[in-house]
Design a protein around this motif. Sequence first.
Motif, PDB file in Angstrom:
ATOM      1  N   ARG A 145       0.844  -1.199   0.000  1.00 44.15           N
ATOM      2  CA  ARG A 145       0.000   0.000   0.000  1.00 44.15           C
ATOM      3  C   ARG A 145       0.880   1.249   0.000  1.00 44.15           C
ATOM      4  O   ARG A 145       2.109   1.150   0.011  1.00 44.15           O
ATOM      5  N   LEU A 146       0.239   2.416   0.024  1.00 43.24           N
ATOM      6  CA  LEU A 146       0.985   3.680  -0.021  1.00 43.24           C
ATOM      7  C   LEU A 146       1.807   3.908   1.235  1.00 43.24           C
ATOM      8  O   LEU A 146       2.832   4.575   1.204  1.00 43.24           O
ATOM      9  N   GLY A 147       1.337   3.366   2.349  1.00 45.15           N
ATOM     10  CA  GLY A 147       1.993   3.549   3.636  1.00 45.15           C
ATOM     11  C   GLY A 147       1.052   3.120   4.738  1.00 45.15           C
ATOM     12  O   GLY A 147      -0.043   2.617   4.479  1.00 45.15           O
ATOM     13  N   TRP A 148       1.482   3.330   5.989  1.00 45.05           N
ATOM     14  CA  TRP A 148       0.633   2.948   7.117  1.00 45.05           C
ATOM     15  C   TRP A 148      -0.518   3.919   7.296  1.00 45.05           C
ATOM     16  O   TRP A 148      -1.646   3.532   7.533  1.00 45.05           O
ATOM     17  N   ASP A 149      -0.231   5.217   7.190  1.00 42.15           N
ATOM     18  CA  ASP A 149      -1.267   6.247   7.304  1.00 42.15           C
ATOM     19  C   ASP A 149      -0.838   7.452   6.477  1.00 42.15           C
ATOM     20  O   ASP A 149       0.191   7.420   5.788  1.00 42.15           O
ATOM     21  N   ASP A 150      -1.635   8.528   6.548  1.00 40.55           N
ATOM     22  CA  ASP A 150      -1.345   9.702   5.719  1.00 40.55           C
ATOM     23  C   ASP A 150      -0.021  10.363   6.062  1.00 40.55           C
ATOM     24  O   ASP A 150       0.552  11.081   5.236  1.00 40.55           O
ATOM     25  N   ASN A 151       0.484  10.126   7.252  1.00 37.86           N
ATOM     26  CA  ASN A 151       1.749  10.735   7.668  1.00 37.86           C
ATOM     27  C   ASN A 151       2.963   9.895   7.317  1.00 37.86           C
ATOM     28  O   ASN A 151       4.096  10.346   7.496  1.00 37.86           O
ATOM     29  N   THR A 152       2.725   8.690   6.834  1.00 33.50           N
ATOM     30  CA  THR A 152       3.856   7.790   6.541  1.00 33.50           C
ATOM     31  C   THR A 152       3.679   7.122   5.183  1.00 33.50           C
ATOM     32  O   THR A 152       3.752   5.901   5.080  1.00 33.50           O
ATOM     33  N   LYS A 153       3.450   7.901   4.164  1.00 25.06           N
ATOM     34  CA  LYS A 153       3.335   7.339   2.814  1.00 25.06           C
ATOM     35  C   LYS A 153       4.745   7.110   2.269  1.00 25.06           C
ATOM     36  O   LYS A 153       5.340   7.975   1.620  1.00 25.06           O
ATOM     37  N   ASN A 154       5.267   5.930   2.551  1.00 26.29           N
ATOM     38  CA  ASN A 154       6.675   5.652   2.270  1.00 26.29           C
ATOM     39  C   ASN A 154       6.881   4.667   1.133  1.00 26.29           C
ATOM     40  O   ASN A 154       7.954   4.079   0.999  1.00 26.29           O
ATOM     41  N   VAL A 155       5.874   4.461   0.292  1.00 29.09           N
ATOM     42  CA  VAL A 155       5.999   3.435  -0.742  1.00 29.09           C
ATOM     43  C   VAL A 155       7.044   3.806  -1.795  1.00 29.09           C
ATOM     44  O   VAL A 155       7.605   2.921  -2.449  1.00 29.09           O
ATOM     45  N   TYR A 156       7.354   5.095  -1.952  1.00 28.96           N
ATOM     46  CA  TYR A 156       8.407   5.505  -2.894  1.00 28.96           C
ATOM     47  C   TYR A 156       9.745   4.898  -2.464  1.00 28.96           C
ATOM     48  O   TYR A 156      10.466   4.307  -3.279  1.00 28.96           O
ATOM     49  N   GLU A 157      10.041   5.018  -1.176  1.00 30.98           N
ATOM     50  CA  GLU A 157      11.261   4.404  -0.640  1.00 30.98           C
ATOM     51  C   GLU A 157      11.192   2.888  -0.724  1.00 30.98           C
ATOM     52  O   GLU A 157      12.175   2.221  -1.077  1.00 30.98           O
TER      53      GLU A 157
END
Length: 332
Positions: A145-157
């Motif tokens: 997914r994009l990340g855990w929540d809106d503050n941790t969208k870490n899928v780019y990394e």
Amino acid sequence: MSVKIGNNIDLGAFPLLLAPMEDVSDPPFRFVCKQNGVDMMYTEFISSEGLIRHAAKSKQKLDIFEYERPIGIQIFGSEINSMREATEIASAADPDLIDINYGCPVKNVACRGAGASLLQDIDKMVAMTKAVVESTQLPVTVKTRLGWDDNTKNVYEVAERLQDIGIQALSIHGRTRSQMYKGQADWKLIKEIKRNPRINIPIFGNGDVDSVEKAAAWRLEYEVDGIMIGRAAIGYPWIFREIKHFFKTGEYLPGPSIEERVEVCRTHFTKSIEWKGEKTGIFEMRRHYANYFKGIPNFKEYRMRLVSLDKAEHIHETLDEISSCFDVSLLT
């Protein structure tokens, strides 16, 4: 240009993938999706702990068939050593690839350190993925997914680091874990990853593709290598052939007739009994009837009958009755 995973899996110019869905994408369901043109499929996700402990339910999910190829076995877990062992067991079932689930948001998976939970610990995700890659000769892919929540969208990394340790494709659901399946999927970050000059593996977009129009528009807008479809295919496997027909001709196929709906539902039902036995096959098929006949007016009586019958011959008789009693014009 064809989309390729590893050296041997050629998916054609713009593949449509069936998302792995727990309690849905079993062999009977995959059969009817394959008949309708899906390019690649996955098993339901399989617990690494279940595999290494030889749990019957987990082992049964390893069942794959030649007509399903290319097909991936998807595994999940919270312990690196367990995932390594599970990879060896899954590889022995001879799939075309191994897929790792880093996207499941449900509590009994994510809150036990598996699935989307790994988005909170990228270092562990990388170590786990590396262990899987090193434990098989098959291509390894990831769904997340994009990340855990809106503050941790870490899928780019995530995309860069997992590519660096050897994954061969990445499927991204355009929601965070905290969103579950609510709100709208956001594909903008998926597009950024696809445009990243460092990324050279296929990127597949997932989330909310439920029509020919969306598939066509998002193919262009977000520049992904292919589209993964999940919930929209439940009870409507025709979505794959309709999208592919539109891509090829620019024209819309008419929706399935009542007779087609009945016959595909019947095929799904028959395969379900063959694979699971009559009792379980009948019970687990009940979740599908409403979707197969969605939109047909005055269908409630038949749906209630289908979900209450416990003999295969009575269900076949009811399907025959549906086919003869409903006019094709009801679907227009």
